[in-house]
Design an enzyme around this catalytic site. Structure first.
Site, short mmCIF file in Angstrom:
data_model
loop_
_atom_site.label_atom_id
_atom_site.label_comp_id
_atom_site.label_asym_id
_atom_site.label_seq_id
_atom_site.Cartn_x
_atom_site.Cartn_y
_atom_site.Cartn_z
CD GLU A 66 -2.95 -0.98 2.32
OE1 GLU A 66 -3.06 -0.23 3.07
OE2 GLU A 66 -3.73 -2.04 2.40
CG ASP A 241 -13.60 4.70 -19.16
OD1 ASP A 241 -12.68 3.93 -19.70
OD2 ASP A 241 -14.51 4.02 -18.63
NE ARG A 279 -10.00 -10.38 -16.91
CZ ARG A 279 -10.64 -9.65 -17.87
NH1 ARG A 279 -11.15 -9.04 -17.60
NH2 ARG A 279 -10.71 -10.32 -18.99
#
Ligand code: DSN
Length: 478
Positions: A66, A241, A279
């Site tokens: 993180e 997008d 992906r």
């Protein structure tokens, strides 16, 4: 590298998996067989390279990371830093972007990161400012209440779902439709094309905080320069997008007004569609949004997936090679050949053709719903997906459209001649399928009749069409 190395790598991996859970190894093998044998026309799918696939199957998966490069909440992230920095560098260079954030796990996640960044950057909120400078403990209950009120109900203007927009652009089934007060712009009912004057009018009336460009089922180029001018005229942040057409931007098929990166404040994408990577998702942005974008994890994302970031670095390196531009151009050549093949046989296409990687067939011309057509094509070895068409009378579940796209078949090497044959197979199936009826005699939107012998024959023809273009030719699992 020898072609044998790819085969050895995947065979060895399956052997290791088989020793623990053979059913998983079998399913992985079966998936390769299925993908090899079917005519994959799903516009959002592709085949990543063996190098990209292998970069994901390793111990990077075991690491928490993180934070961002050089600024992690966990120790020992030096190797994750290496791959994340590499992926971001390749993305910046490939797209000419000021900043790249490669952690999003999917397109929805990338859009959430972008929404957060724009809200944090644009919404006047003293409480948020305090929170951002990490004085969270100084915030009172009233501050938090104000923060929620100020961030909620902001306005978003995006392309309507039936015109080809995406759920995450403010539609109710997605959180964006619950967070934002959303309006949408459609397409011209006659031409099926975006009417930029109507978009400008909608923007003037609605005054959105965010104007969204981009689509998942619009078969044409979009002029991002004009959309940016519209956004500027009403003080909106312009977000694009480009998940579907990122490969066409990377391959310099979409340039100038049609390349969103120089025009948008923030651009999101997936990495697995026409871009042909693993992906996942990604955000590119102007420098002023970079700090907020980099807060994506833990703001709206779970821990980054270092193995997928490694694969993104590999795939983006591949997309920077000169042959990727050739690939991107062939995607569009194939899509146009497919459209021509369908039109010449009498199919009805939304907008009458395509200038990108996808074609949208209005199957009402065959007397079918999208659901019936999708299933009949699947019975015949042709994998597509049903999709709404503008002003669709059958709604988003049954639909009146079939969306087909060429990125995957182009990766296998099929060209324009094979696209014409593909058009013939699709047209044959759709003309031979008849809509069925419910038990009470009313027309069914799901039932259909197709002679199984015809379906089998088309499936064999589809396999024959693919035979000269083997998928992952170097990989032999036998
Ligand atoms: N599911 C993707 C598509 O098929 O277009 C977009 O999210």
């Amino acid at each position: 590298m020898s072609r044998n190395a790819e085969s050895t790598a995947f065979r060895s991996a399956l052997e290791v998996i088989r020793a623990v859970e053979p059913r998983v190894a079998d399913a992985i093998g079966a998936e390769l067989t299925d993908q090899r044998e079917s005519l994959k026309l799903i516009a959002s799918e592709n085949y990543a390279s063996p190098a990209t696939l292998l970069a994901m199957g390793n111990w990077f998966s075991d690491k928490y990371a993180e934070g961002t490069v050089g600024r992690r909440f966990y120790a020992g992230c030096q190797n994750v830093d290496t791959v994340e920095a590499l992926a971001a560098e390749h993305a910046r260079e490939l797209f000419g972007a000021a900043h790249a954030y490669v952690q999003p796990h999917s397109g929805i996640d990338a859009n959430l990161v972008a929404f957060w960044a724009v809200l944090a950057d644009r919404v006047e909120s003293p409480a948020l400012k305090k929170a951002q400078v990490r004085q969270v403990n100084d915030l009172t209950e009233a501050d938090w209440f104000a923060l929620r009120r100020e961030l909620g109900n902001q306005r978003m203007l995006g392309m309507s779902l039936d015109a080809g927009g995406h759920l995450t652009h403010g539609f109710r089934p997605n959180i964006s439709g619950k967070m934002f007060d959303q309006r949408s712009y459609g397409t011209d009912p006659e031409t099926g094309l975006i009417d930029y004057d109507r978009v400008a009018e909608a923007a003037r009336e609605f005054k959105p905080l965010i104007l969204v460009g981009g689509y998942s089922a619009y078969p044409r180029k979009v002029n991002f320069r004009i959309l940016r001018e519209i956004a500027d005229s009403v003080g909106a942040t312009f977000m694009v997008d480009m998940a579907h057409f990122a490969g066409l931007v990377a391959g310099k098929v979409f340039t100038g007004d049609f390349d969103p990166v120089p025009h948008a404040h923030i651009v999101t994408t997936t990495t697995h569609k026409s871009l042909r990577g693993p992906r996942g998702g990604m955000v590119l942005c102007q420098p002023e949004l970079a700090d907020q974008v980099d807060r994506g994890c833990p703001m709206v994302l779970g821990g980054p997936l270092p193995h997928v970031m490694a694969a993104k670095a590999v795939a983006l390196a591949e997309a920077r090679r000169p042959d990727f531009a050739d690939y991107a151009q062939r995607i569009v050549d194939n899509s146009q050949a497919l459209a021509e093949g369908l039109l010449s046989r009498g199919a009805k296409l939304v907008t009458g053709g395509t200038d990108n990687h996808l074609v949208l067939i209005d199957v009402s011309g065959y007397g079918l719903t999208g659901r019936q057509a999708e299933q009949a094509l699947l019975d015949s070895g042709i994998v597509t997906n049903r999709n709404s068409v503008p002003q669709d009378p059958n709604g988003a579940w049954y639909t009146s459209g079939i969306r087909i796209g060429t990125p995957a078949l182009t990766t296998r090497g099929l060209g324009t001649a094979e696209m014409d044959q593909t058009a013939e197979l699709i047209h044959t199936v759709l003309t031979q399928t008849t809509a069925g009826a419910n038990a009470d005699g009313t027309p069914s939107k799901a039932k259909y009749t197709l002679d199984p012998a015809l379906a089998d024959k088309v499936a064999r023809q589809a396999t024959d069409l693919l035979t000269p273009f083997p998928l992952y030719p170097a990989i032999d699992l036998a």
